[in-house]
Design a protein around this motif. Sequence first.
Motif, PDB file in Angstrom:
ATOM      1  N   THR A   1     -14.917 -63.915  -4.262  1.00 55.59           N
ATOM      2  CA  THR A   1     -13.816 -64.020  -5.229  1.00 55.59           C
ATOM      3  C   THR A   1     -14.299 -64.153  -6.675  1.00 55.59           C
ATOM      4  O   THR A   1     -13.858 -63.411  -7.551  1.00 55.59           O
ATOM      5  N   GLU A   2     -15.213 -65.095  -6.911  1.00 49.33           N
ATOM      6  CA  GLU A   2     -15.573 -65.401  -8.304  1.00 49.33           C
ATOM      7  C   GLU A   2     -16.194 -64.221  -9.063  1.00 49.33           C
ATOM      8  O   GLU A   2     -15.755 -63.915 -10.184  1.00 49.33           O
ATOM      9  N   PRO A   3     -17.196 -63.519  -8.489  1.00 51.76           N
ATOM     10  CA  PRO A   3     -17.785 -62.405  -9.260  1.00 51.76           C
ATOM     11  C   PRO A   3     -16.763 -61.326  -9.585  1.00 51.76           C
ATOM     12  O   PRO A   3     -16.729 -60.805 -10.709  1.00 51.76           O
ATOM     13  N   THR A   4     -15.903 -61.008  -8.633  1.00 51.16           N
ATOM     14  CA  THR A   4     -14.902 -59.955  -8.880  1.00 51.16           C
ATOM     15  C   THR A   4     -13.933 -60.416  -9.964  1.00 51.16           C
ATOM     16  O   THR A   4     -13.579 -59.651 -10.871  1.00 51.16           O
ATOM     17  N   GLY A   5     -13.509 -61.670  -9.882  1.00 50.18           N
ATOM     18  CA  GLY A   5     -12.580 -62.210 -10.885  1.00 50.18           C
ATOM     19  C   GLY A   5     -13.198 -62.197 -12.279  1.00 50.18           C
ATOM     20  O   GLY A   5     -12.550 -61.787 -13.254  1.00 50.18           O
ATOM     21  N   HIS A   6     -14.459 -62.636 -12.364  1.00 48.54           N
ATOM     22  CA  HIS A   6     -15.114 -62.640 -13.686  1.00 48.54           C
ATOM     23  C   HIS A   6     -15.271 -61.219 -14.219  1.00 48.54           C
ATOM     24  O   HIS A   6     -15.067 -60.960 -15.413  1.00 48.54           O
ATOM     25  N   ALA A   7     -15.658 -60.287 -13.356  1.00 51.99           N
ATOM     26  CA  ALA A   7     -15.842 -58.900 -13.809  1.00 51.99           C
ATOM     27  C   ALA A   7     -14.510 -58.348 -14.329  1.00 51.99           C
ATOM     28  O   ALA A   7     -14.465 -57.665 -15.357  1.00 51.99           O
TER      29      ALA A   7
ATOM     30  N   PRO B   1     -22.551 -68.781 -19.122  1.00 49.24           N
ATOM     31  CA  PRO B   1     -23.543 -68.562 -18.074  1.00 49.24           C
ATOM     32  C   PRO B   1     -23.618 -69.742 -17.107  1.00 49.24           C
ATOM     33  O   PRO B   1     -24.438 -70.632 -17.263  1.00 49.24           O
ATOM     34  N   GLU B   2     -22.704 -69.757 -16.142  1.00 49.10           N
ATOM     35  CA  GLU B   2     -22.759 -70.786 -15.105  1.00 49.10           C
ATOM     36  C   GLU B   2     -23.313 -70.107 -13.855  1.00 49.10           C
ATOM     37  O   GLU B   2     -24.146 -69.218 -13.974  1.00 49.10           O
ATOM     38  N   THR B   3     -22.855 -70.489 -12.657  1.00 47.20           N
ATOM     39  CA  THR B   3     -23.393 -69.813 -11.472  1.00 47.20           C
ATOM     40  C   THR B   3     -23.184 -68.315 -11.615  1.00 47.20           C
ATOM     41  O   THR B   3     -24.054 -67.502 -11.329  1.00 47.20           O
ATOM     42  N   THR B   4     -21.976 -67.948 -12.069  1.00 43.21           N
ATOM     43  CA  THR B   4     -21.749 -66.555 -12.451  1.00 43.21           C
ATOM     44  C   THR B   4     -21.313 -66.541 -13.915  1.00 43.21           C
ATOM     45  O   THR B   4     -21.032 -67.589 -14.494  1.00 43.21           O
ATOM     46  N   LEU B   5     -21.264 -65.329 -14.475  1.00 45.01           N
ATOM     47  CA  LEU B   5     -21.058 -65.211 -15.920  1.00 45.01           C
ATOM     48  C   LEU B   5     -19.585 -64.993 -16.240  1.00 45.01           C
ATOM     49  O   LEU B   5     -19.076 -63.880 -16.128  1.00 45.01           O
ATOM     50  N   GLY B   6     -18.912 -66.078 -16.634  1.00 42.65           N
ATOM     51  CA  GLY B   6     -17.480 -65.964 -16.902  1.00 42.65           C
ATOM     52  C   GLY B   6     -17.176 -65.808 -18.380  1.00 42.65           C
ATOM     53  O   GLY B   6     -18.066 -65.856 -19.231  1.00 42.65           O
ATOM     54  N   THR B   7     -15.886 -65.615 -18.659  1.00 43.24           N
ATOM     55  CA  THR B   7     -15.433 -65.491 -20.049  1.00 43.24           C
ATOM     56  C   THR B   7     -14.981 -66.835 -20.609  1.00 43.24           C
ATOM     57  O   THR B   7     -14.761 -66.947 -21.810  1.00 43.24           O
ATOM     58  N   GLY B   8     -14.778 -67.820 -19.732  1.00 45.26           N
ATOM     59  CA  GLY B   8     -14.068 -69.017 -20.182  1.00 45.26           C
ATOM     60  C   GLY B   8     -12.598 -68.667 -20.335  1.00 45.26           C
ATOM     61  O   GLY B   8     -12.164 -67.577 -19.915  1.00 45.26           O
ATOM     62  N   PRO B   9     -11.798 -69.541 -20.957  1.00 42.92           N
ATOM     63  CA  PRO B   9     -10.376 -69.245 -21.128  1.00 42.92           C
ATOM     64  C   PRO B   9     -10.200 -67.915 -21.848  1.00 42.92           C
ATOM     65  O   PRO B   9     -10.915 -67.637 -22.813  1.00 42.92           O
ATOM     66  N   LEU B  10      -9.279 -67.095 -21.351  1.00 43.38           N
ATOM     67  CA  LEU B  10      -9.109 -65.753 -21.928  1.00 43.38           C
ATOM     68  C   LEU B  10      -7.628 -65.494 -22.188  1.00 43.38           C
ATOM     69  O   LEU B  10      -6.974 -64.747 -21.466  1.00 43.38           O
ATOM     70  N   PRO B  11      -7.087 -66.157 -23.233  1.00 39.22           N
ATOM     71  CA  PRO B  11      -5.663 -65.940 -23.503  1.00 39.22           C
ATOM     72  C   PRO B  11      -5.424 -64.513 -23.996  1.00 39.22           C
ATOM     73  O   PRO B  11      -6.151 -64.028 -24.866  1.00 39.22           O
ATOM     74  N   MET B  12      -4.435 -63.845 -23.419  1.00 34.68           N
ATOM     75  CA  MET B  12      -4.115 -62.477 -23.831  1.00 34.68           C
ATOM     76  C   MET B  12      -2.610 -62.300 -23.862  1.00 34.68           C
ATOM     77  O   MET B  12      -1.885 -62.973 -23.129  1.00 34.68           O
TER      78      MET B  12
ATOM     79  N   ALA C   1     -12.051 -60.088 -15.599  1.00 34.47           N
ATOM     80  CA  ALA C   1     -11.752 -60.745 -16.883  1.00 34.47           C
ATOM     81  C   ALA C   1     -12.518 -60.053 -18.008  1.00 34.47           C
ATOM     82  O   ALA C   1     -11.955 -59.747 -19.073  1.00 34.47           O
ATOM     83  N   TRP C   2     -13.805 -59.750 -17.775  1.00 33.64           N
ATOM     84  CA  TRP C   2     -14.567 -59.030 -18.804  1.00 33.64           C
ATOM     85  C   TRP C   2     -13.979 -57.649 -19.031  1.00 33.64           C
ATOM     86  O   TRP C   2     -13.945 -57.149 -20.159  1.00 33.64           O
ATOM     87  N   ALA C   3     -13.520 -57.027 -17.963  1.00 33.96           N
ATOM     88  CA  ALA C   3     -12.956 -55.676 -18.103  1.00 33.96           C
ATOM     89  C   ALA C   3     -11.729 -55.710 -19.010  1.00 33.96           C
ATOM     90  O   ALA C   3     -11.623 -54.910 -19.946  1.00 33.96           O
ATOM     91  N   VAL C   4     -10.808 -56.634 -18.775  1.00 36.95           N
ATOM     92  CA  VAL C   4      -9.604 -56.634 -19.613  1.00 36.95           C
ATOM     93  C   VAL C   4      -9.949 -57.012 -21.059  1.00 36.95           C
ATOM     94  O   VAL C   4      -9.384 -56.472 -22.010  1.00 36.95           O
ATOM     95  N   HIS C   5     -10.916 -57.898 -21.224  1.00 39.21           N
ATOM     96  CA  HIS C   5     -11.337 -58.256 -22.583  1.00 39.21           C
ATOM     97  C   HIS C   5     -11.921 -57.038 -23.300  1.00 39.21           C
ATOM     98  O   HIS C   5     -11.551 -56.732 -24.442  1.00 39.21           O
ATOM     99  N   LEU C   6     -12.842 -56.336 -22.648  1.00 39.47           N
ATOM    100  CA  LEU C   6     -13.497 -55.190 -23.301  1.00 39.47           C
ATOM    101  C   LEU C   6     -12.513 -54.047 -23.549  1.00 39.47           C
ATOM    102  O   LEU C   6     -12.552 -53.402 -24.602  1.00 39.47           O
ATOM    103  N   VAL C   7     -11.635 -53.804 -22.601  1.00 39.70           N
ATOM    104  CA  VAL C   7     -10.661 -52.716 -22.786  1.00 39.70           C
ATOM    105  C   VAL C   7      -9.722 -53.063 -23.945  1.00 39.70           C
ATOM    106  O   VAL C   7      -9.431 -52.227 -24.801  1.00 39.70           O
ATOM    107  N   ALA C   8      -9.289 -54.319 -23.997  1.00 34.69           N
ATOM    108  CA  ALA C   8      -8.342 -54.714 -25.046  1.00 34.69           C
ATOM    109  C   ALA C   8      -8.973 -54.651 -26.425  1.00 34.69           C
ATOM    110  O   ALA C   8      -8.284 -54.455 -27.422  1.00 34.69           O
ATOM    111  N   THR C   9     -10.292 -54.804 -26.495  1.00 34.31           N
ATOM    112  CA  THR C   9     -10.946 -54.797 -27.809  1.00 34.31           C
ATOM    113  C   THR C   9     -11.550 -53.421 -28.140  1.00 34.31           C
ATOM    114  O   THR C   9     -12.233 -53.271 -29.147  1.00 34.31           O
ATOM    115  N   HIS C  10     -11.309 -52.438 -27.280  1.00 35.99           N
ATOM    116  CA  HIS C  10     -11.793 -51.063 -27.539  1.00 35.99           C
ATOM    117  C   HIS C  10     -10.630 -50.092 -27.314  1.00 35.99           C
ATOM    118  O   HIS C  10     -10.521 -49.472 -26.243  1.00 35.99           O
ATOM    119  N   PRO C  11      -9.769 -49.950 -28.345  1.00 39.69           N
ATOM    120  CA  PRO C  11      -8.547 -49.144 -28.182  1.00 39.69           C
ATOM    121  C   PRO C  11      -8.809 -47.713 -27.732  1.00 39.69           C
ATOM    122  O   PRO C  11      -8.005 -47.138 -27.003  1.00 39.69           O
TER     123      PRO C  11
END
Length: 207
Positions: free
Chosen positions: A18-24, A188-199, A26-36
């Motif tokens: 669960t965790e790696p997929t969830g973090h990936a 950088p914890e056990t896996t690499l998360g974004t932390g809180p990601l308000p969108m 989260a990064w995906a929505v962050h990167l997509v949102a910041t690259h129109p």
Amino acid sequence: MSDRELCDQVMTLLVAGTEPTGHALAWAVHLVATHPEVEARLHAETDRVLSGRRSPEVTDLARLEYTGRVFTEVLRLYPPGWMFTRTTTSETELAGRSLPRGADVLYSPYALHRDPRLFPEPGTFDPDRWSPDRARLVPRGAFIPFGAGNRKCIGEHFGTVEALLALSTLCARWRLRPVPGAEVRPRPETTLGTGPLPMLALPRARG
Ligand code: HEM
């Protein structure tokens, strides 16, 4: 299996599954949102392939080719498994250094994926580096978001399918925007998360 082994197996799947997929994601929505420009191509592909449906099916994935490139590039920049260890089982040599049996070796997919000798302009989010022509230039072993060898992730295919379906479903319905002022930094914890990601989730007009 003993009860203990069974419990360990279930816990491994619950955490590793669960965790790696969830973090990936989260990064995906962050990167997509910041690259129109990436978002526009992603939305165009989703609209074309889904042609009015609100969610993709597994059978759509082969045609969601750009979505696949985007997710691969997300895994390059922010591999959820950012640091791993291996223990040498015999005396050996690695990069010109001799290691005794039982030595702990740390290696980082995060650092490897950002090595400019392997990936030109490594800090740039460029999904097209995974176009067939360019992807074949990536040296074997340079891209290891799922690890390698005997301990390689058993959930690679499952996790990828899950993430692509989720990303494509989001793209079909929402335009996600970063909340102004919100700072996103890798955790950088056990896996690499974004932390809180308000969108902000803005419904997409349906064509
Ligand atoms: C995008 C999603 C995922 C990523 C990036 C990922 C990444 C990884 C990595 C890097 C490893 C360690 C490999 C190594 O040490 O060489 C691993 C191990 C593992 N993963 Fe995943 N994983 C993902 C999704 C999943 C899913 C969905 C499942 C289960 C349904 C899963 C189950 C496991 C298990 C059980 C291991 C331990 C394998 C072992 O030690 O033998 N993973 N994963």
